[in-house]
Design a protein around this motif. Structure first.
Motif, PDB file in Angstrom:
ATOM      1  N   VAL A 199      43.253 -24.141 -34.828  1.00  8.06           N
ATOM      2  CA  VAL A 199      43.290 -24.404 -35.638  1.00  8.06           C
ATOM      3  C   VAL A 199      42.957 -25.833 -35.176  1.00  8.06           C
ATOM      4  O   VAL A 199      43.580 -26.969 -34.763  1.00  8.06           O
ATOM      5  CB  VAL A 199      44.048 -24.779 -36.760  1.00  8.06           C
ATOM      6  N   THR A 200      41.648 -25.858 -35.177  1.00 13.51           N
ATOM      7  CA  THR A 200      41.137 -27.146 -33.553  1.00 13.51           C
ATOM      8  C   THR A 200      40.136 -28.202 -34.935  1.00 13.51           C
ATOM      9  O   THR A 200      40.885 -28.389 -36.093  1.00 13.51           O
ATOM     10  CB  THR A 200      39.711 -26.787 -32.870  1.00 13.51           C
ATOM     11  N   PHE A 201      40.237 -29.656 -33.889  1.00  8.64           N
ATOM     12  CA  PHE A 201      40.020 -30.584 -34.934  1.00  8.64           C
ATOM     13  C   PHE A 201      38.529 -29.580 -35.584  1.00  8.64           C
ATOM     14  O   PHE A 201      37.719 -30.146 -37.143  1.00  8.64           O
ATOM     15  CB  PHE A 201      39.078 -32.441 -34.196  1.00  8.64           C
ATOM     16  N   ASP A 202      37.157 -29.491 -35.302  1.00  6.37           N
ATOM     17  CA  ASP A 202      36.564 -28.432 -35.015  1.00  6.37           C
ATOM     18  C   ASP A 202      36.679 -27.770 -36.810  1.00  6.37           C
ATOM     19  O   ASP A 202      35.858 -27.991 -37.811  1.00  6.37           O
ATOM     20  CB  ASP A 202      35.435 -28.152 -34.848  1.00  6.37           C
ATOM     21  N   VAL A 203      37.324 -27.243 -36.645  1.00  6.20           N
ATOM     22  CA  VAL A 203      38.056 -26.485 -37.947  1.00  6.20           C
ATOM     23  C   VAL A 203      38.111 -27.741 -39.345  1.00  6.20           C
ATOM     24  O   VAL A 203      38.203 -27.531 -39.809  1.00  6.20           O
ATOM     25  CB  VAL A 203      38.654 -25.359 -37.631  1.00  6.20           C
ATOM     26  N   LEU A 204      39.073 -28.123 -38.770  1.00  4.91           N
ATOM     27  CA  LEU A 204      39.528 -29.724 -39.854  1.00  4.91           C
ATOM     28  C   LEU A 204      38.445 -30.036 -40.049  1.00  4.91           C
ATOM     29  O   LEU A 204      38.521 -30.202 -41.550  1.00  4.91           O
ATOM     30  CB  LEU A 204      40.702 -30.265 -39.550  1.00  4.91           C
ATOM     31  N   ALA A 205      37.268 -30.392 -39.978  1.00  5.26           N
ATOM     32  CA  ALA A 205      36.583 -30.810 -39.468  1.00  5.26           C
ATOM     33  C   ALA A 205      35.499 -29.688 -40.844  1.00  5.26           C
ATOM     34  O   ALA A 205      34.395 -30.415 -41.829  1.00  5.26           O
ATOM     35  CB  ALA A 205      35.906 -31.828 -38.715  1.00  5.26           C
TER      36      ALA A 205
ATOM     37  N   ALA B 219      43.177 -35.951 -52.014  1.00  5.24           N
ATOM     38  CA  ALA B 219      44.362 -36.110 -50.576  1.00  5.24           C
ATOM     39  C   ALA B 219      44.531 -34.078 -51.007  1.00  5.24           C
ATOM     40  O   ALA B 219      45.841 -33.842 -50.763  1.00  5.24           O
ATOM     41  CB  ALA B 219      45.377 -36.783 -50.714  1.00  5.24           C
ATOM     42  N   PRO B 220      43.600 -33.912 -49.267  1.00  9.28           N
ATOM     43  CA  PRO B 220      44.175 -32.649 -49.345  1.00  9.28           C
ATOM     44  C   PRO B 220      45.487 -32.034 -48.138  1.00  9.28           C
ATOM     45  O   PRO B 220      45.932 -33.633 -47.510  1.00  9.28           O
ATOM     46  CB  PRO B 220      42.715 -31.223 -48.684  1.00  9.28           C
ATOM     47  N   ASP B 221      46.231 -31.246 -47.959  1.00  3.98           N
ATOM     48  CA  ASP B 221      47.191 -31.597 -47.413  1.00  3.98           C
ATOM     49  C   ASP B 221      45.441 -30.411 -46.145  1.00  3.98           C
ATOM     50  O   ASP B 221      45.289 -29.118 -46.978  1.00  3.98           O
ATOM     51  CB  ASP B 221      48.364 -29.882 -47.734  1.00  3.98           C
ATOM     52  N   THR B 222      46.398 -30.712 -45.400  1.00  2.00           N
ATOM     53  CA  THR B 222      45.166 -30.565 -44.230  1.00  2.00           C
ATOM     54  C   THR B 222      45.488 -28.198 -43.869  1.00  2.00           C
ATOM     55  O   THR B 222      46.580 -28.572 -43.522  1.00  2.00           O
ATOM     56  CB  THR B 222      44.940 -30.807 -43.047  1.00  2.00           C
ATOM     57  N   ARG B 223      45.072 -27.837 -43.789  1.00  2.00           N
ATOM     58  CA  ARG B 223      45.082 -27.018 -42.605  1.00  2.00           C
ATOM     59  C   ARG B 223      46.077 -26.594 -42.552  1.00  2.00           C
ATOM     60  O   ARG B 223      46.308 -27.357 -41.526  1.00  2.00           O
ATOM     61  CB  ARG B 223      43.782 -26.152 -41.823  1.00  2.00           C
ATOM     62  N   GLY B 224      47.056 -25.757 -42.678  1.00  2.81           N
ATOM     63  CA  GLY B 224      48.485 -25.367 -41.923  1.00  2.81           C
ATOM     64  C   GLY B 224      49.224 -26.258 -42.104  1.00  2.81           C
ATOM     65  O   GLY B 224      51.131 -26.301 -41.938  1.00  2.81           O
TER      66      GLY B 224
ATOM     67  N   THR C 133      34.038 -35.613 -38.657  1.00  3.81           N
ATOM     68  CA  THR C 133      33.536 -35.129 -40.101  1.00  3.81           C
ATOM     69  C   THR C 133      32.372 -36.265 -40.365  1.00  3.81           C
ATOM     70  O   THR C 133      31.144 -35.602 -40.534  1.00  3.81           O
ATOM     71  CB  THR C 133      34.038 -35.117 -40.660  1.00  3.81           C
ATOM     72  N   ALA C 134      32.630 -37.320 -39.971  1.00  4.20           N
ATOM     73  CA  ALA C 134      31.861 -38.423 -39.821  1.00  4.20           C
ATOM     74  C   ALA C 134      30.535 -38.260 -39.088  1.00  4.20           C
ATOM     75  O   ALA C 134      29.439 -38.075 -39.263  1.00  4.20           O
ATOM     76  CB  ALA C 134      31.964 -39.621 -39.415  1.00  4.20           C
ATOM     77  N   LEU C 135      31.235 -37.813 -37.817  1.00  2.00           N
ATOM     78  CA  LEU C 135      30.256 -37.532 -36.366  1.00  2.00           C
ATOM     79  C   LEU C 135      29.206 -36.206 -36.660  1.00  2.00           C
ATOM     80  O   LEU C 135      28.352 -35.818 -36.261  1.00  2.00           O
ATOM     81  CB  LEU C 135      30.744 -37.550 -34.874  1.00  2.00           C
TER      82      LEU C 135
END
Length: 281
Positions: free
Chosen positions: A83-89, A67-72, A119-121
């Protein structure tokens, strides 16, 4: 930040150019678990209905939970830029590869569910199964209307806002007791992890990400090859049952679960439903 991560019961994993604070618990099939916006895996979220903290040990009985703390967010520092969804993925992909997990079970709540789905996509070979809990609204055409009617006024202070207004957001959340509690926890958590006033910086990142199109539609969910559960509460004020049904119908290998008497919350019933799906697949 290593001392702060350790104090929070986490460790730092270097992936995609940053140090990601992660809680790692249990044995069994790896489950990467992504929290929602404003939250994290920090201990201040114990007792909150919008965080996974109280449920990690339950999930750890069945899975190795990462379980990560997501970026930022929380104790994971962002090094600058959008920090876009692409970056988070990309962060999720890099974390899976850094820990040599292979194909994983991937689940998330709200914003975390949207990140899991992107991420799945983008990297279908890394996802054995997917749970999107209350994050399918990001892909719905009606999301733009929600941004103008609810999100921008709440976080930007007015319907035409183009950037966050932290003071307006604090006032809006303070008017509703459950939301006020979430906002208060976020302020304490983020400032303890990254310095006094950091919560304001985070809201800027969050506003920019949320008002930028995710890049996929509900119809695009048909491209997800992994077994996928669309999960929602029947009283969720963000994600309607109708939108959940539309997302489910777009899937080629999907299941739908509507949890009764449940809002935009992570409850024991939600965790049981998710666990049942993931252990089955």
């Amino acid at each position: 930040m290593s001392d702060i991560a350790a104090q929070r019961g986490a460790r730092l994993v270097h992936a995609n150019g940053i140090d990601i604070a992660c809680t790692d618990a249990g044995d069994g099939p790896p489950l990467v678990l992504l929290h929602g916006a404003l939250a994290s895996t920090g201990p201040v979220w114990a007792g909150s209905r919008v965080a996974y903290v109280d449920h990690l040990q339950t999930l750890a009985k069945h899975f190795r939970v990462i379980a990560p703390d997501t970026r930022g967010s929380g104790a994971t520092v962002h090094d600058g830029g959008p920090v876009t969804f692409d970056v988070l993925a990309d962060d999720v992909v890099a974390l899976i590869e850094a820990l040599d997990l292979g194909p994983v079970l991937l689940a998330g709540f709200s914003e975390g569910a949207a990140t899991a789905t992107v991420t799945a996509l983008r990297r279908p070979g890394l996802v054995r199964a997917l749970v999107n809990h209350a994050g399918f609204d990001y892909f719905d055409a009606a999301f733009a209307e929600h941004l103008d009617q609810v999100f921008r006024p709440t976080f930007g202070g007015r319907p035409a806002a183009t950037q966050a207004d932290p003071d307006a957001a604090e006032q809006a959340f303070g008017a509703v007791p459950p939301m006020a509690e979430t906002f208060s926890r976020m302020r304490v958590d983020y400032d303890q992890a990254q310095g006094e006033g950091y919560w304001r910086t985070y809201l800027g990142q969050f506003f920019e990400r949320t008002t930028t199109p995710v890049g996929y539609s509900t119809a695009d969910l048909a491209a997800i090859s992994a077994p996928t559960l669309i999960l929602a509460g029947d009283r969720d004020f963000f994600c309607t049952v109708e939108a959940a049904c539309a997302a489910y119908r777009s899937l080629t290998a999907g299941e739908l679960a509507i949890v009764p008497d449940t809002g935009h919350d992570i409850t024991a019933a939600v965790i049981d439903t998710m666990t049942g799906f993931l252990t089955k697949v």
